[in-house]
Design an enzyme around this catalytic site. Structure first.
Site, short mmCIF file in Angstrom:
data_model
loop_
_atom_site.label_atom_id
_atom_site.label_comp_id
_atom_site.label_asym_id
_atom_site.label_seq_id
_atom_site.Cartn_x
_atom_site.Cartn_y
_atom_site.Cartn_z
N ASP A 14 0.84 -1.18 0.00
CA ASP A 14 0.00 0.00 0.00
C ASP A 14 0.88 1.24 0.00
OD1 ASP A 14 -2.49 1.53 0.46
OD2 ASP A 14 -1.60 1.90 2.43
N ASP A 16 -0.25 5.29 0.78
CA ASP A 16 -0.46 6.30 1.81
C ASP A 16 -0.65 5.63 3.18
OD1 ASP A 16 -0.93 8.68 3.11
OD2 ASP A 16 -2.31 9.43 1.61
#
Length: 336
Positions: A14, A16
């Site tokens: 991932d 952010d």
């Protein structure tokens, strides 16, 4: 001694909250990804955010120091466009609720882009800060008229420097209420995006890494992949302790430095120096720790015991520390 990197052939990471926070890289994240690459473990950057093109995402990551190329990036806009192409004839009209980056992905799979409900065979909905009532109304009309509906993701919030703001899921909710329909979902926690990222990397042993239980970890579980939860973003230690079964992580670490740790050190389970017992619905931690990261060890102990006792739903589990060391650990984890 083996470490995490010796177990996996690709990291599905991932962005952010995991690799960066706003304009800055998470401390240690760049070194961790570079180190994985030097060991022959590629990182694929997987994001639910459909507002930016893969080129733009790769450029941003490169500016922060990550070894990112456009083919290393997989976005929910790509997955959403692929879902549309599988179900529509070439050239079919798609109403795009989102940015030009999403529209470009729709065009790239041989479909046409329109801005009204008239003749739209499908609606694809992704985040854009400029989405307004008129476009949502066109989407509503199209869907009520029988158009296929794909949402790139249903994240209710979007992390920003000012705190969580309405995400694509909130805007999807508007159309859901207006139509009574449910969209097909491309992004995490649905399996499609992570499946594409895994398959495009020709991976047989991926590790899904993220900071959100309801997207990254649930998504990893949806494709049957081991997951690494890091405490650098949205979800908290309390969220993890009380997580539903489909949102529980295989490994728990403070950050990506965990990739060079022994996997056995990161799994939920017993740890020297910590003891637990139940007092009604309260899980009592005692002892004084003893490992290199006593607070995280306490969390791993507590999660293992809570999940076993609570079964599929641990949302009612509470924790109390017995003694100064245990009390400090429980407080530091935000579990008091």
């Amino acid at each position: 001694m083996s470490d995490m990197l010796s177990k996996f052939d690709v990291l599905l990471a991932d962005l952010d909250g995991t690799l960066y926070q706003g304009p800055d890289a998470v401390p240690g994240a760049v070194d961790a990804v570079l180190g994985a690459g030097e060991r022959g473990v590629r990182t694929v950057y997987v994001t639910n955010n459909a507002s930016r093109s893969p080129d733009d995402v790769a450029h941003h990551l490169s500016e922060l120091g990550f070894p990112a190329r456009t083919p290393d990036v997989r976005t929910s806009s790509q997955a959403g466009a692929a879902m549309l192409a599988e179900q529509l004839p070439s050239g079919a009209a798609v109403l795009v609720v989102g940015t030009e980056a999403l529209a470009d992905e729709v065009r790239a799979v041989g479909l046409s882009v329109v801005d009204s409900a008239d003749g739209a065979a499908a609606v694809v909905q992704g985040h854009s800060p400029d989405t307004g009532w008129r476009l949502l109304a066109e989407a509503t009309a199209a869907i009520r008229g029988g158009a296929l509906w794909v949402a790139t993701n249903v994240d209710p919030t979007l992390p920003t420097e000012r705190g969580p703001m309405p995400g694509n899921g909130s805007m999807v909710g508007v159309v859901r209420i207006a139509t009574g329909a449910e969209p097909q979902v491309a992004g995490k926690p649905a399996a499609r995006l992570l499946q594409e990222a895994r398959d495009n990397a020709s991976s047989t042993s991926p590790l899904v890494i993220g900071d959100r239980l309801d997207t990254d970890i649930e998504g990893g579980n949806a494709i049957g992949a081991p997951t690494l939860f890091v405490l650098t973003g949205v979800s908290t230690a309390r969220d993890l302790l009380q997580a539903r079964e489909n949102q529980r992580a295989t490994y728990i670490a403070t950050d990506l430095a965990g990739l060079t740790r022994d996997p056995d050190d990161l799994v939920p389970g017993p740890r020297a120096g910590w003891r637990t017992e139940w007092d009604g619905e309260t899980l009592v931690l005692s002892g004084d720790g003893g490992g290199a990261e006593p607070e995280l060890d306490a969390l791993r102990v507590l999660c293992a015991v809570a999940w076993e006792r609570a079964g599929a739903d641990a949302s009612t589990v509470t924790v109390r520390g017995d003694g100064d060391a245990a009390g400090s650990a429980v407080s530091a984890l935000g579990l008091a």
